[in-house]
Design an enzyme around this catalytic site. Structure first.
Site, PDB file in Angstrom:
ATOM      1  N   ASN A  57      -2.708  -1.082   1.019  1.00 32.06           N
ATOM      2  CA  ASN A  57      -2.171  -1.383   2.352  1.00 32.06           C
ATOM      3  C   ASN A  57      -3.135  -0.867   3.413  1.00 32.06           C
ATOM      4  OD1 ASN A  57      -0.681  -1.748   4.651  1.00 32.06           O
ATOM      5  ND2 ASN A  57       0.890  -0.226   4.159  1.00 32.06           N
ATOM      6  N   TRP A  58      -3.879  -1.796   3.999  1.00 35.12           N
ATOM      7  CA  TRP A  58      -4.882  -1.401   5.002  1.00 35.12           C
ATOM      8  C   TRP A  58      -4.245  -1.063   6.352  1.00 35.12           C
ATOM      9  CZ3 TRP A  58      -9.377  -5.564   4.488  1.00 35.12           C
ATOM     10  CH2 TRP A  58      -9.886  -5.515   3.177  1.00 35.12           C
ATOM     11  N   LYS A  59      -2.969  -1.378   6.494  1.00 34.99           N
ATOM     12  CA  LYS A  59      -2.266  -1.179   7.772  1.00 34.99           C
ATOM     13  C   LYS A  59      -3.052  -1.872   8.906  1.00 34.99           C
ATOM     14  CE  LYS A  59      -0.248   2.981   5.929  1.00 34.99           C
ATOM     15  NZ  LYS A  59       0.472   4.229   6.190  1.00 34.99           N
ATOM     16  N   HIS A  84       8.392  -1.740   5.188  1.00 36.79           N
ATOM     17  CA  HIS A  84       7.600  -0.506   5.155  1.00 36.79           C
ATOM     18  C   HIS A  84       8.218   0.483   6.156  1.00 36.79           C
ATOM     19  CE1 HIS A  84       4.317   2.323   5.721  1.00 36.79           C
ATOM     20  NE2 HIS A  84       3.852   1.914   4.548  1.00 36.79           N
ATOM     21  N   GLU A 143       8.710   5.047  -1.568  1.00 36.86           N
ATOM     22  CA  GLU A 143       7.776   5.762  -0.693  1.00 36.86           C
ATOM     23  C   GLU A 143       8.539   6.801   0.130  1.00 36.86           C
ATOM     24  OE1 GLU A 143       3.978   3.353   0.098  1.00 36.86           O
ATOM     25  OE2 GLU A 143       5.395   2.850   1.664  1.00 36.86           O
ATOM     26  N   GLY A 187       0.866   9.751   3.957  1.00 37.04           N
ATOM     27  CA  GLY A 187      -0.215  10.312   4.763  1.00 37.04           C
ATOM     28  C   GLY A 187      -0.237  11.827   4.859  1.00 37.04           C
ATOM     29  N   SER A 227       0.642   9.300  -0.348  1.00 39.85           N
ATOM     30  CA  SER A 227      -0.435  10.248  -0.681  1.00 39.85           C
ATOM     31  C   SER A 227      -0.971  10.074  -2.102  1.00 39.85           C
ATOM     32  CB  SER A 227       0.035  11.691  -0.446  1.00 39.85           C
ATOM     33  OG  SER A 227       0.269  11.898   0.926  1.00 39.85           O
ATOM     34  N   GLY A 283      -2.126   3.729   0.780  1.00 39.59           N
ATOM     35  CA  GLY A 283      -2.476   3.550   2.185  1.00 39.59           C
ATOM     36  C   GLY A 283      -3.863   4.085   2.486  1.00 39.59           C
TER      37      GLY A 283
HETATM   38  C1  PEP Z   1       1.837   3.828   2.895  1.00 38.34           C
HETATM   39  O1  PEP Z   1       1.863   3.938   4.121  1.00 38.34           O
HETATM   40  O2  PEP Z   1       2.406   2.872   2.338  1.00 38.34           O
HETATM   41  C2  PEP Z   1       1.136   4.838   2.118  1.00 38.34           C
HETATM   42  C3  PEP Z   1       1.424   4.918   0.853  1.00 38.34           C
HETATM   43  O3  PEP Z   1       0.238   5.624   2.793  1.00 38.34           O
HETATM   44  P1  PEP Z   1      -0.652   6.833   2.190  1.00 38.34           P
HETATM   45  O4  PEP Z   1      -1.172   6.375   0.853  1.00 38.34           O
HETATM   46  O5  PEP Z   1      -1.727   7.021   3.201  1.00 38.34           O
HETATM   47  O6  PEP Z   1       0.261   8.006   2.057  1.00 38.34           O
END
Ligand code: PEP
Length: 236
Positions: free
Chosen positions: A7-9, A93, A159, A165, A196, A217
């Site tokens: 997920n590049w956001k 999300h 999640e 994050g 994470s 992410g």
């Molecule tokens: C996300 O936002 O879906 C996510 C998993 O982010 P990160 O891997 O940065 O925690």
């Protein structure tokens, strides 16, 4: 096959995505062992769709609207995403729920429309820090999944909001328990973990059985580290 959704956001322009993919594929991610899905911003979908013939990754969208067409200024419909070779769409999300106030009903409308257009919804669920501390994870997950009982195929990404994050993850037992709750509610679904995910958290995450994949992410924005992570994952 184990799936990893990147997920590049709201990151990477087309030229940045091109440079990213060149570097990433030059380091030989183990795509024979891992099903890789790239979820770029809408603006990069047309570029990625031109690469789909190389059969190295699938394309997911980060969001969608539930109507097929019409006067919905600024929205993108499921058939439009299908047109751009998307096979999966992330819905609900936590950032969409938090910043854009998406409700469970709206998330279900989106997932239904995604299925109707022949794609697979990746529905995100998870508790916040307060609910985690109060031991209400199971209750939150069940309430978030209540509208999805009939959906098939469907992927559920567990999640925990406090993990996204932050560098912190639940224990493997806690993730396994959440996955068990999800599977008990929706036996037909595939379950991913997100929050994470990194080379540091991989040893603990690999203790979670069964697990069908990861939603990644921050790490997915660093092509070399992401590639190394996939190699480590493939060799476990
Ligand atoms: C996300 O936002 O879906 C996510 C998993 O982010 P990160 O891997 O940065 O925690």
């Amino acid at each position: 096959m184990f799936s990893v959704v990147a997920n590049w956001k709201m990151n990477l322009s087309i030229s940045e995505a091109r440079a990213y993919l060149e570097l990433f594929f030059a380091h030989h991610p183990p795509l024979d062992k891992i099903e890789l899905l790239m979820a770029p911003p809408f603006t990069v979908l047309p570029y990625l769709s031109t690469m789909i013939h190389q059969n190295r990754f699938k394309i997911a969208s980060q969001n969608v609207y539930w109507e097929s067409k019409g006067a919905f200024t600024g929205e993108i419909s499921p058939p439009m995403l299908r047109d751009l070779s998307c096979t999966h769409v992330i819905v609900g999300h936590s950032e969409r729920r938090q910043y854009f106030l998406e409700s469970n009903e709206q998330v279900a409308n989106k997932a239904r429309a995604v299925l109707h257009a022949g794609m697979i919804p990746i529905v995100c669920v998870g508790e916040d820090m307060l609910a985690y501390k109060e031991g209400r994870t199971e209750q939150i997950i069940k309430s978030q999944l209540a509208l999805f009982k009939e959906f098939e195929p469907v992927w559920i990404a567990y999640e925990p909001l406090w993990s996204i994050g932050s560098g912190h993850i639940p224990s493997s037992q806690e993730i396994a328990k959440a996955n068990h709750t999800i599977k008990a509610e929706l036996p037909q679904c595939r379950v991913l973990y997100g929050g994470s995910v990194s080379s540091q958290t991989l040893p603990e995450l690999m203790k979670v059985k069964p697990l069908d994949g990861f939603l990644v992410g921050g790490l997915s924005l660093k092509p070399l580290e992401f590639c190394t992570f996939l190699q480590e994952l493939a060799s476990t």
